[in-house]
Design a protein around this motif. Sequence first.
Motif, PDB file in Angstrom:
ATOM      1  N   GLU A  87       0.750  -1.240  -0.098  1.00 11.99           N
ATOM      2  CA  GLU A  87       0.036  -0.020   0.020  1.00 11.99           C
ATOM      3  C   GLU A  87       0.835   1.232  -0.130  1.00 11.99           C
ATOM      4  O   GLU A  87       0.521   2.172  -0.647  1.00 11.99           O
TER       5      GLU A  87
ATOM      6  N   CYS B 133       0.994   4.099  -3.033  1.00  6.99           N
ATOM      7  CA  CYS B 133       1.000   5.651  -2.837  1.00  6.99           C
ATOM      8  C   CYS B 133       1.974   6.144  -3.390  1.00  6.99           C
ATOM      9  O   CYS B 133       1.783   7.304  -4.059  1.00  6.99           O
TER      10      CYS B 133
ATOM     11  N   LEU C  23       1.721   6.344  -7.268  1.00  7.22           N
ATOM     12  CA  LEU C  23       0.590   7.047  -7.644  1.00  7.22           C
ATOM     13  C   LEU C  23       0.984   8.555  -7.559  1.00  7.22           C
ATOM     14  O   LEU C  23       0.802   9.331  -8.399  1.00  7.22           O
ATOM     15  N   LEU C  24       1.720   8.860  -6.591  1.00  8.96           N
ATOM     16  CA  LEU C  24       2.128  10.350  -6.376  1.00  8.96           C
ATOM     17  C   LEU C  24       3.175  10.546  -7.376  1.00  8.96           C
ATOM     18  O   LEU C  24       2.951  11.777  -7.958  1.00  8.96           O
TER      19      LEU C  24
ATOM     20  N   LEU D 291      -7.558   2.139  -0.720  1.00 10.44           N
ATOM     21  CA  LEU D 291      -7.440   3.607  -0.876  1.00 10.44           C
ATOM     22  C   LEU D 291      -8.644   4.519  -1.096  1.00 10.44           C
ATOM     23  O   LEU D 291      -8.613   5.430  -0.647  1.00 10.44           O
TER      24      LEU D 291
ATOM     25  N   LEU E 113      -8.984   8.670  -0.567  1.00 16.05           N
ATOM     26  CA  LEU E 113      -7.790   9.088  -1.160  1.00 16.05           C
ATOM     27  C   LEU E 113      -7.700   9.068  -2.681  1.00 16.05           C
ATOM     28  O   LEU E 113      -7.230   9.743  -3.300  1.00 16.05           O
ATOM     29  N   ILE E 114      -8.467   8.054  -3.161  1.00 11.37           N
ATOM     30  CA  ILE E 114      -8.490   8.035  -4.619  1.00 11.37           C
ATOM     31  C   ILE E 114      -9.996   7.771  -5.161  1.00 11.37           C
ATOM     32  O   ILE E 114     -10.775   7.240  -4.122  1.00 11.37           O
TER      33      ILE E 114
ATOM     34  N   VAL F 284      -7.003  10.910  -8.419  1.00 14.38           N
ATOM     35  CA  VAL F 284      -6.287  11.553  -6.899  1.00 14.38           C
ATOM     36  C   VAL F 284      -7.374  12.307  -6.463  1.00 14.38           C
ATOM     37  O   VAL F 284      -7.819  13.527  -6.948  1.00 14.38           O
TER      38      VAL F 284
ATOM     39  N   ARG G 178      -4.871  14.378  -2.041  1.00 14.82           N
ATOM     40  CA  ARG G 178      -3.229  14.385  -2.371  1.00 14.82           C
ATOM     41  C   ARG G 178      -2.427  14.287  -1.176  1.00 14.82           C
ATOM     42  O   ARG G 178      -1.742  13.610  -0.945  1.00 14.82           O
TER      43      ARG G 178
ATOM     44  N   LEU H 166      -2.432  11.012   0.474  1.00 16.90           N
ATOM     45  CA  LEU H 166      -1.692   9.985   0.014  1.00 16.90           C
ATOM     46  C   LEU H 166      -0.404  10.119   0.282  1.00 16.90           C
ATOM     47  O   LEU H 166       0.575   9.434   0.671  1.00 16.90           O
ATOM     48  N   GLU H 167       0.042  11.644   0.481  1.00 11.99           N
ATOM     49  CA  GLU H 167       1.574  11.624   0.925  1.00 11.99           C
ATOM     50  C   GLU H 167       1.746  11.223   2.098  1.00 11.99           C
ATOM     51  O   GLU H 167       2.876  10.793   2.456  1.00 11.99           O
TER      52      GLU H 167
ATOM     53  N   ALA I  84       1.966   7.227   2.216  1.00 11.09           N
ATOM     54  CA  ALA I  84       3.291   6.772   1.144  1.00 11.09           C
ATOM     55  C   ALA I  84       4.433   6.365   2.182  1.00 11.09           C
ATOM     56  O   ALA I  84       4.467   6.848   2.929  1.00 11.09           O
TER      57      ALA I  84
END
Length: 240
Positions: free
Chosen positions: A151, A155, A158-159, A195, A200-201, A210, A213, A216-217, A220
Amino acid sequence: MGRNPKTDHRANRFLAALEPDDFASLEPHLETVILLRGTVLYEPGDPIRFTFFPHDAIVSLVDVLEDGRLAEVAMFGREGLFGLLSAFVSREAFGRYVVQVPGTASRISLDHMQEAIRTRPSLQRLVLAYNEALLAQAYHTVACNAVHPVEARCCRWLLSTHDRLDHDALPLTHEFLAEMLGVQRSTVSATLRSLQTTGLIEQRRGRIAVIDRGGLEQAACECYRKIHSRFEKLLPGTYR
């Protein structure tokens, strides 16, 4: 792969960061090409003929194992270039370069690029700074794939893709994401559902949007921030 001569070469941030004289030395030799999703630009061992500077396309460098499995080593987008680092001596690709997000790119023959690097010190310094950032990306990616949970890695990925696009809808499929992360498709599907449940998404047909954001950060792994920081230090303006 086709041609689209109307695109501004300086849509690529590496080219945009060049000194005017350095850019002028490259510009007559640059051409704009269209990169289609799934196109393999180089296979391992292929002779490298061109250096590419993506605009809105994203290309992955993947290692192809003997059993057919793939492992992503690096990602290239509008922040940089590919088809140069492995060509200084052998002029051969050491992995598969595959288009993950379609778009356009500038390209120049390897001979013209190498000649410009030899004769223009400021261009050479920028290439060396980019190569250092790219090696740091590969270094952190290897460690990330070895020790961090799926996971957190998802993330990060994706970022990294989101950083290279001007919109929130990422044109990614579960199958492609599974290949890049080196896991089963079912694992990616379960991860993306989680997610989405946390907001988050949002999954759409053939796309992942997204929504949060910042979230997600936080989800990650540390590798995303380390890679981000290294690019910003060596190549200010990579992330606008």
